[in-house]
Design a protein around this motif. Structure first.
Motif, PDB file in Angstrom:
ATOM      1  N   THR A   1       2.030   4.550   9.465  1.00  0.00           N
ATOM      2  CA  THR A   1       1.181   5.742   9.455  1.00  0.00           C
ATOM      3  C   THR A   1       0.335   5.703   8.190  1.00  0.00           C
ATOM      4  OG1 THR A   1       2.888   6.986  10.618  1.00  0.00           O
ATOM      5  CG2 THR A   1       1.158   8.250   9.539  1.00  0.00           C
ATOM      6  N   VAL A   2      -0.981   5.920   8.391  1.00  0.00           N
ATOM      7  CA  VAL A   2      -1.932   5.861   7.284  1.00  0.00           C
ATOM      8  C   VAL A   2      -2.826   7.094   7.340  1.00  0.00           C
ATOM      9  CG1 VAL A   2      -3.829   4.537   6.291  1.00  0.00           C
ATOM     10  CG2 VAL A   2      -1.947   3.344   7.396  1.00  0.00           C
ATOM     11  N   ALA A   3      -3.034   7.722   6.198  1.00  0.00           N
ATOM     12  CA  ALA A   3      -3.948   8.862   6.126  1.00  0.00           C
ATOM     13  C   ALA A   3      -5.370   8.340   5.990  1.00  0.00           C
ATOM     14  CB  ALA A   3      -3.594   9.738   4.935  1.00  0.00           C
ATOM     15  N   GLY A   4      -6.236   8.825   6.869  1.00  0.00           N
ATOM     16  CA  GLY A   4      -7.644   8.474   6.786  1.00  0.00           C
ATOM     17  C   GLY A   4      -8.428   9.639   6.199  1.00  0.00           C
ATOM     18  N   SER A   5      -9.741   9.512   6.172  1.00  0.00           N
ATOM     19  CA  SER A   5     -10.598  10.589   5.663  1.00  0.00           C
ATOM     20  C   SER A   5     -10.627  11.769   6.619  1.00  0.00           C
ATOM     21  CB  SER A   5     -12.026  10.088   5.486  1.00  0.00           C
ATOM     22  OG  SER A   5     -12.062   9.043   4.563  1.00  0.00           O
TER      23      SER A   5
ATOM     24  N   HIS B   1       0.807  -1.214   0.000  1.00  0.00           N
ATOM     25  CA  HIS B   1       0.000   0.000   0.000  1.00  0.00           C
ATOM     26  C   HIS B   1       0.849   1.276   0.000  1.00  0.00           C
ATOM     27  CE1 HIS B   1      -3.140  -2.854   1.038  1.00  0.00           C
ATOM     28  NE2 HIS B   1      -4.001  -1.928   0.686  1.00  0.00           N
ATOM     29  N   ASN B   2       2.157   1.106  -0.061  1.00  0.00           N
ATOM     30  CA  ASN B   2       3.087   2.243  -0.031  1.00  0.00           C
ATOM     31  C   ASN B   2       2.895   3.109   1.206  1.00  0.00           C
ATOM     32  OD1 ASN B   2       4.461   1.671  -2.487  1.00  0.00           O
ATOM     33  ND2 ASN B   2       2.649   2.411  -3.585  1.00  0.00           N
ATOM     34  N   TRP B   3       2.588   2.463   2.333  1.00  0.00           N
ATOM     35  CA  TRP B   3       2.431   3.183   3.582  1.00  0.00           C
ATOM     36  C   TRP B   3       3.793   3.383   4.225  1.00  0.00           C
ATOM     37  CZ3 TRP B   3      -1.977  -0.266   5.939  1.00  0.00           C
ATOM     38  CH2 TRP B   3      -3.183   0.030   5.297  1.00  0.00           C
ATOM     39  N   SER B   4       3.947   4.489   4.909  1.00  0.00           N
ATOM     40  CA  SER B   4       5.148   4.748   5.681  1.00  0.00           C
ATOM     41  C   SER B   4       5.120   3.852   6.912  1.00  0.00           C
ATOM     42  CB  SER B   4       5.171   6.219   6.087  1.00  0.00           C
ATOM     43  OG  SER B   4       6.231   6.463   6.964  1.00  0.00           O
TER      44      SER B   4
ATOM     45  N   CYS C   1     -12.106   3.242  13.242  1.00  0.00           N
ATOM     46  CA  CYS C   1     -11.607   4.573  13.616  1.00  0.00           C
ATOM     47  C   CYS C   1     -12.268   5.644  12.754  1.00  0.00           C
ATOM     48  CB  CYS C   1     -10.093   4.638  13.467  1.00  0.00           C
ATOM     49  SG  CYS C   1      -9.191   3.753  14.762  1.00  0.00           S
ATOM     50  N   GLU C   2     -12.402   5.391  11.474  1.00  0.00           N
ATOM     51  CA  GLU C   2     -13.037   6.346  10.571  1.00  0.00           C
ATOM     52  C   GLU C   2     -14.526   6.495  10.894  1.00  0.00           C
ATOM     53  OE1 GLU C   2     -11.768   8.150   7.546  1.00  0.00           O
ATOM     54  OE2 GLU C   2     -10.106   7.960   8.943  1.00  0.00           O
ATOM     55  N   ARG C   3     -15.177   5.383  11.151  1.00  0.00           N
ATOM     56  CA  ARG C   3     -16.617   5.389  11.425  1.00  0.00           C
ATOM     57  C   ARG C   3     -16.957   6.189  12.675  1.00  0.00           C
ATOM     58  NH1 ARG C   3     -19.561  -0.056  13.301  1.00  0.00           N
ATOM     59  NH2 ARG C   3     -21.612   0.773  13.737  1.00  0.00           N
ATOM     60  N   PHE C   4     -16.136   6.052  13.719  1.00  0.00           N
ATOM     61  CA  PHE C   4     -16.470   6.679  14.994  1.00  0.00           C
ATOM     62  C   PHE C   4     -15.721   7.971  15.285  1.00  0.00           C
ATOM     63  CE2 PHE C   4     -17.971   2.318  15.623  1.00  0.00           C
ATOM     64  CZ  PHE C   4     -19.267   2.595  16.030  1.00  0.00           C
ATOM     65  N   TYR C   5     -14.821   8.388  14.404  1.00  0.00           N
ATOM     66  CA  TYR C   5     -14.096   9.640  14.610  1.00  0.00           C
ATOM     67  C   TYR C   5     -15.050  10.819  14.839  1.00  0.00           C
ATOM     68  CZ  TYR C   5     -10.753  13.422  13.903  1.00  0.00           C
ATOM     69  OH  TYR C   5      -9.988  14.549  14.057  1.00  0.00           O
ATOM     70  N   PRO C   6     -16.098  10.972  14.008  1.00  0.00           N
ATOM     71  CA  PRO C   6     -17.014  12.101  14.242  1.00  0.00           C
ATOM     72  C   PRO C   6     -17.714  12.040  15.602  1.00  0.00           C
ATOM     73  CG  PRO C   6     -17.359  11.178  12.054  1.00  0.00           C
ATOM     74  CD  PRO C   6     -16.454  10.233  12.791  1.00  0.00           C
ATOM     75  N   VAL C   7     -18.010  10.847  16.076  1.00  0.00           N
ATOM     76  CA  VAL C   7     -18.654  10.712  17.386  1.00  0.00           C
ATOM     77  C   VAL C   7     -17.749  11.307  18.466  1.00  0.00           C
ATOM     78  CG1 VAL C   7     -19.483   9.080  19.140  1.00  0.00           C
ATOM     79  CG2 VAL C   7     -19.964   8.652  16.711  1.00  0.00           C
ATOM     80  N   PHE C   8     -16.494  10.910  18.449  1.00  0.00           N
ATOM     81  CA  PHE C   8     -15.560  11.409  19.463  1.00  0.00           C
ATOM     82  C   PHE C   8     -15.371  12.921  19.342  1.00  0.00           C
ATOM     83  CE2 PHE C   8     -14.050   6.908  18.950  1.00  0.00           C
ATOM     84  CZ  PHE C   8     -14.578   6.460  20.146  1.00  0.00           C
ATOM     85  N   GLN C   9     -15.315  13.431  18.128  1.00  0.00           N
ATOM     86  CA  GLN C   9     -15.147  14.870  17.931  1.00  0.00           C
ATOM     87  C   GLN C   9     -16.375  15.654  18.401  1.00  0.00           C
ATOM     88  OE1 GLN C   9     -12.262  16.446  17.100  1.00  0.00           O
ATOM     89  NE2 GLN C   9     -11.454  14.382  17.290  1.00  0.00           N
ATOM     90  N   PHE C  10     -17.570  15.118  18.141  1.00  0.00           N
ATOM     91  CA  PHE C  10     -18.796  15.786  18.610  1.00  0.00           C
ATOM     92  C   PHE C  10     -18.806  15.914  20.126  1.00  0.00           C
ATOM     93  CE2 PHE C  10     -21.558  14.458  14.736  1.00  0.00           C
ATOM     94  CZ  PHE C  10     -21.136  15.570  14.032  1.00  0.00           C
ATOM     95  N   VAL C  11     -18.320  14.887  20.814  1.00  0.00           N
ATOM     96  CA  VAL C  11     -18.288  14.934  22.282  1.00  0.00           C
ATOM     97  C   VAL C  11     -17.176  15.854  22.766  1.00  0.00           C
ATOM     98  CG1 VAL C  11     -17.853  13.578  24.383  1.00  0.00           C
ATOM     99  CG2 VAL C  11     -19.366  12.680  22.593  1.00  0.00           C
ATOM    100  N   LEU C  12     -15.997  15.736  22.176  1.00  0.00           N
ATOM    101  CA  LEU C  12     -14.847  16.518  22.644  1.00  0.00           C
ATOM    102  C   LEU C  12     -14.969  18.001  22.313  1.00  0.00           C
ATOM    103  CD1 LEU C  12     -11.927  14.088  21.770  1.00  0.00           C
ATOM    104  CD2 LEU C  12     -12.754  14.718  24.051  1.00  0.00           C
ATOM    105  N   TRP C  13     -15.403  18.333  21.107  1.00  0.00           N
ATOM    106  CA  TRP C  13     -15.347  19.719  20.666  1.00  0.00           C
ATOM    107  C   TRP C  13     -16.685  20.289  20.227  1.00  0.00           C
ATOM    108  CZ3 TRP C  13     -11.064  20.583  22.796  1.00  0.00           C
ATOM    109  CH2 TRP C  13     -10.029  19.661  22.721  1.00  0.00           C
TER     110      TRP C  13
END
Length: 169
Positions: A41-45, A26-29, A137-149
């Protein structure tokens, strides 16, 4: 490139070799920290993810961690612990947790591998482990951000972030 493009047989002497081949494809670092550990290290959305694979030969367990770039301030940890509890109810494989010493949020799961094989991790299996961690991680990232910020309660955040669309636009 996906695991179908490779042999599906177990490769290498330790499962970390297979994880390394997947990262290379995948040419990941990535960095091979030791014979039994790899960090990529992988870039997500939403953010970048640090991926860690750790092989414990004595237990025949491959532990896989995905750390989205989320640090939780001390004053928001109570709300995030509640959020993690609600999120983990949605998961079939693995779980989220918060490291109390550093405030780092992570997703973790493990695979018990065949004790009778030299290496029981095929590229198909490696792909399933890695992609499951990144997807959650991608699916739930917005959930954590909504709570944190975003000032939302854990239940409001889950409801807002996990809206399933029906039909076609």
């Amino acid at each position: 490139m996906i695991a179908e493009d490779f042999e599906s047989e177990p490769l290498g002497e330790v499962p970390i070799d297979t994880i390394e081949q997947y990262c290379e494809a995948h040419n990941w670092s990535f960095e091979r920290v030791s014979d039994d550990e790899l960090v990529a290290t992988v870039a997500g959305s939403w953010t970048k993810h640090e991926l860690r694979a750790v092989w414990r030969e004595a237990d025949r367990v491959l532990q896989f961690l995905a750390l989205p770039d989320i640090r939780v301030p001390t004053d928001r940890r109570g709300a995030l612990y509640e959020t993690i509890g609600l999120v983990n109810e949605q998961l079939w494989l693995g779980h989220f947790e918060l490291w109390s010493s550093s405030g780092i949020l992570l997703f973790r799961h493990a695979a018990l591998l065949d004790i009778n094989a030299d290496s029981a991790l095929s590229l198909d299996h490696a792909e399933a482990l890695i992609e499951a961690a990144i997807d959650e991680c991608e699916r739930f990232y917005p959930v954590f951000q909504f709570v944190l910020w975003g000032g939302k309660s854990p239940s409001e955040a889950i409801a807002a972030a996990l809206i399933d669309t029906a039909g076609e636009a």
